[in-house]
Design a protein around this motif. Structure first.
Motif, PDB file in Angstrom:
ATOM      1  N   GLU A  38     -17.477  -7.941  -1.493  1.00 52.39           N
ATOM      2  CA  GLU A  38     -18.614  -7.515  -0.675  1.00 52.39           C
ATOM      3  C   GLU A  38     -19.627  -8.631  -0.484  1.00 52.39           C
ATOM      4  OE1 GLU A  38     -20.038  -3.858  -2.397  1.00 52.39           O
ATOM      5  OE2 GLU A  38     -18.277  -2.762  -1.664  1.00 52.39           O
ATOM      6  N   VAL A  39     -19.941  -9.365  -1.556  1.00 54.49           N
ATOM      7  CA  VAL A  39     -21.010 -10.367  -1.439  1.00 54.49           C
ATOM      8  C   VAL A  39     -20.513 -11.774  -1.089  1.00 54.49           C
ATOM      9  CG1 VAL A  39     -22.590  -9.166  -2.975  1.00 54.49           C
ATOM     10  CG2 VAL A  39     -21.022 -10.855  -3.902  1.00 54.49           C
ATOM     11  N   ASP A 134     -24.952   4.325   3.058  1.00 57.51           N
ATOM     12  CA  ASP A 134     -25.299   4.832   1.719  1.00 57.51           C
ATOM     13  C   ASP A 134     -26.683   5.474   1.703  1.00 57.51           C
ATOM     14  OD1 ASP A 134     -23.731   2.135  -0.202  1.00 57.51           O
ATOM     15  OD2 ASP A 134     -22.912   3.937   0.735  1.00 57.51           O
ATOM     16  N   GLU A 268     -10.381   2.034  -6.966  1.00 56.23           N
ATOM     17  CA  GLU A 268     -11.284   1.992  -5.808  1.00 56.23           C
ATOM     18  C   GLU A 268     -10.861   2.916  -4.672  1.00 56.23           C
ATOM     19  OE1 GLU A 268     -13.314  -2.440  -6.155  1.00 56.23           O
ATOM     20  OE2 GLU A 268     -12.082  -1.980  -4.396  1.00 56.23           O
ATOM     21  N   ILE A 269     -10.483   4.152  -5.007  1.00 62.81           N
ATOM     22  CA  ILE A 269     -10.224   5.105  -3.933  1.00 62.81           C
ATOM     23  C   ILE A 269     -11.209   6.264  -4.041  1.00 62.81           C
ATOM     24  CG2 ILE A 269      -7.773   4.516  -3.775  1.00 62.81           C
ATOM     25  CD1 ILE A 269      -7.193   7.283  -5.091  1.00 62.81           C
ATOM     26  N   GLY A 270     -11.421   6.939  -2.927  1.00 58.65           N
ATOM     27  CA  GLY A 270     -12.270   8.133  -2.942  1.00 58.65           C
ATOM     28  C   GLY A 270     -11.363   9.340  -2.838  1.00 58.65           C
ATOM     29  N   ASP A 271     -11.414  10.005  -1.688  1.00 59.16           N
ATOM     30  CA  ASP A 271     -10.571  11.174  -1.455  1.00 59.16           C
ATOM     31  C   ASP A 271      -9.139  10.696  -1.220  1.00 59.16           C
ATOM     32  OD1 ASP A 271     -10.630  13.774   1.140  1.00 59.16           O
ATOM     33  OD2 ASP A 271      -9.206  13.343  -0.463  1.00 59.16           O
ATOM     34  N   LYS A 312     -15.259  -0.274   9.783  1.00 56.35           N
ATOM     35  CA  LYS A 312     -16.288  -0.406   8.759  1.00 56.35           C
ATOM     36  C   LYS A 312     -16.932  -1.774   8.947  1.00 56.35           C
ATOM     37  CE  LYS A 312     -16.289  -0.950   3.974  1.00 56.35           C
ATOM     38  NZ  LYS A 312     -15.787  -0.780   2.609  1.00 56.35           N
ATOM     39  N   TYR A 433     -26.737  -4.896   0.217  1.00 57.97           N
ATOM     40  CA  TYR A 433     -25.518  -4.532   0.941  1.00 57.97           C
ATOM     41  C   TYR A 433     -25.868  -3.517   2.024  1.00 57.97           C
ATOM     42  CZ  TYR A 433     -20.715  -2.714   1.382  1.00 57.97           C
ATOM     43  OH  TYR A 433     -19.496  -2.318   1.829  1.00 57.97           O
TER      44      TYR A 433
END
Lengths: 455, 117
Positions: A38-39, A134, A268-271, A312, A433
């Motif tokens: 990300e950074v 977010d 690192e997964i959500g649904d 995204k 972020y």
């Protein structure tokens, strides 16, 4: 069957892994490398501010250099990496120079760009899609502070580069699994609505994108691994139906088994029914794993649906500075001594007129890696811990003031304070972020080809 | 039936990851009896309570019966997250190990069917 390996789980992973992988598995077809956390883009933005020729992951050039002996010996391995960062053209140019200067046989470099949408996003700060996903804050307040904004492209532009004969593809921001999906589409000629097959390749990409994380690295039962000093990097053997076998080169350390594969699947997964990528929406709920022994696990059953109509976007903005300092504390009442020492350093800074905006004092050894969850560690008998002071402030001079108040603890602090010889800590910039979205149809990836040496 | 206190690590393995200020923890059973036990007992409320000191705002649980796994998404557990966080574990790399230390109440009989083979 197509063999796709990964030789870089993140920028900072072993630079030797790519050459090693080709040496250990000469019949490997593709190597993927992931450089952009990300950074990372923010760090590259600072680099490029100082030198416009930079802004890409320089380690990648060294990795390309390390593969030249293999290409000279006739290897046909292709490389796909998001090492381009903010300057994929600059990265490609530098790679071409190195390839030419070392007499590498002719190769084509494909460059994928167009993901950098900073000016586009700053021009329309009121666009509802540009809200922070977010916090739901609108961009209009913070637009001018954005340092980077990059959309996550999918596999399509990489496939185009491969179809134009690229041997090395250098991209900016791309969804990590797309680095693996692209060679599969190029090789098998799948259509973009073969969603189940693309889902299968996406799962393969998700599994290998973090390098050794699927071959035993950071596994729960890591101590059971054989030869952990030489954990092999992962290879996905992807079949025409999108299923794959996850494996690693023979005679390497680590393990590929049901456990290591399941751990990385869940990373690192959500649904799990809606794993989103620019290429496809994947469901993990029909996946089947079969451990075939000898570090080979077959993964079948991936199901795919159309991808979202938006990309995204990862944006970053400067938001002050942070700094950390550490000292070891040994002796009776170690935790209390450490805690008080931290407070004293902050008090010394306060005396000089700086009330630091954010302060975090940790006693490592008392359970503070996961603060508050493990009361049982806080027994008064412990004789050793590491004091860690972490601070953030918009005033760099406030942090510089603190950096001079760490060493004095060695003469005014508790007996048993030690480990102070690494010098004054330095403030580093903080990057906030800004995750948001952009309609895919508004963006057009740009593909360029450089021919290195005559074809 | 004798109940005993064991630890989650005796019946499951785990992996944590981060996404901004959220983290996810995958918890995977060693056996199918283990999955049944986790499904019944490792609830969202339980996990939220365990990690409350870290400031978690909400927990969502997803089931993957085909893999014998549960995926927990912990909203807000990383505070500011990533580059802004002042914690040593800004990315939640330790959360998998942390959840595996959770004490569990389980019958001796069930425990024997849930351990790694």
């Amino acid at each position: 069957m197509i063999r796709i390996g990964n030789a870089q789980g993140f920028w900072g992973d072993r630079i030797t892994a790519a050459e090693q992988l080709v040496r250990q598995q000469p019949d490997i077809d593709y190597i993927t490398l992931d450089f952009l956390a990300e950074v990372s883009m923010s760090i590259l933005a600072i680099q490029r501010e100082k030198d416009p020729e930079m802004g890409y992951a320089a380690d990648f050039v060294e990795i390309i250099r390390s593969l030249i002996p293999h290409w000279k010996k006739g290897s046909k391995v292709k490389v796909i990496a998001n090492a381009g960062g903010l300057n994929p053209q600059g990265c490609a140019k530098r790679c071409a120079e190195v390839l030419m200067s070392e007499g590498c046989p002719p190769l084509r470099i494909g460059i994928v760009s167009g993901d950098n949408i900073l000016s586009m996003i700053q021009a329309k700060p009121d666009d509802p899609l540009f809200r922070n996903m977010d916090t739901t804050e609108p961009l209009s307040k913070g637009a001018k502070f954005l340092v980077t904004a990059n959309a996550y492209f999918g596999a399509k532009p990489i496939v185009e580069a491969l179809q134009q004969g690229a041997d090395i593809v250098i991209t900016g921001r791309v969804a990590d699994p797309s680095l693996t999906v692209a060679p599969c589409v190029a090789h098998y000629g799948w259509s973009w609505d073969d969603y189940d097959k693309i889902a299968g390749a996406t799962i393969a990409g998700h599994l290998i994108e973090c390098g050794t994380q699927v071959t035993g690295g950071i596994s729960t039962n890591w101590l059971d691994l054989s030869n952990p000093a030489n954990i092999g990097y992962p290879i996905a053997e992807v079949l025409e139906d999108g299923s794959c076998i996850l494996t690693k080169p023979k005679n390497t350390g680590g393990s590929v088994c049901e456990e290591t594969v399941k751990e990385q699947l869940l990373y690192e997964i959500g649904d799990p029914n809606n794993y989103l990528s620019p290429d496809v929406t994947v469901s993990f709920l029909s996946l089947q794993l079969k451990d075939e022994g000898s570090d080979r696990v077959r993964i079948t059953g991936a199901k795919g649906r159309p991808p979202p109509s938006t990309y995204k976007v990862s944006g970053t903005y400067k938001d002050g500075f942070k700094m950390e300092a550490m000292l070891a504390v040994f002796g009776r009442d170690a935790f209390r001594k450490a805690w008080l020492s931290g407070k004293i350093a902050i008090e010394h800074v306060r005396e000089q007129g700086f009330e630091l905006e954010h302060v975090n004092i940790e006693c490592l050894g008392s359970g503070d890696v996961v603060p508050g969850v493990f009361e049982e560690f806080c027994n008064g008998d412990a004789k050793e811990c590491v004091l860690r002071i972490a601070v953030a402030d918009h005033r760099k001079e406030a942090l510089e003031c603190l950096s001079k108040e760490i060493a004095p603890l060695v003469t005014c602090g508790p007996q048993g304070v030690t480990g102070y010889t690494s010098g004054r800590p330095k403030p580093r910039p903080i990057f906030g972020y800004w995750p948001c979205l952009i309609e895919a149809k508004r963006l057009k990836p740009v593909i360029e080809i450089i021919q290195v040496g005559s074809s | 039936m004798t109940l005993e206190t064991a630890h989650l690590r005796e019946i499951a393995y785990a992996r944590s990851g981060d996404k901004g200020s959220n983290a996810n923890i995958g918890v995977i059973s060693y056996t199918s009896e283990g999955y049944a036990y986790l499904k019944e007992n490792l609830t969202e409320e339980h996990v939220k309570e365990y990690f409350l000191p870290l400031g978690v705002k909400d927990v969502m649980r997803y089931e993957l019966p085909n893999l014998g796994a549960l995926n927990f998404v912990l909203i807000g557990i990383l505070g500011e997250g990533g580059s802004r966080s002042l914690r040593i574990d800004a990315q939640g790399k330790a959360l998998g190990q942390a959840i595996l230390e959770m004490p569990i109440l389980i019958s001796t009989e069930t425990l024997s069917h849930c351990r790694k083979n």
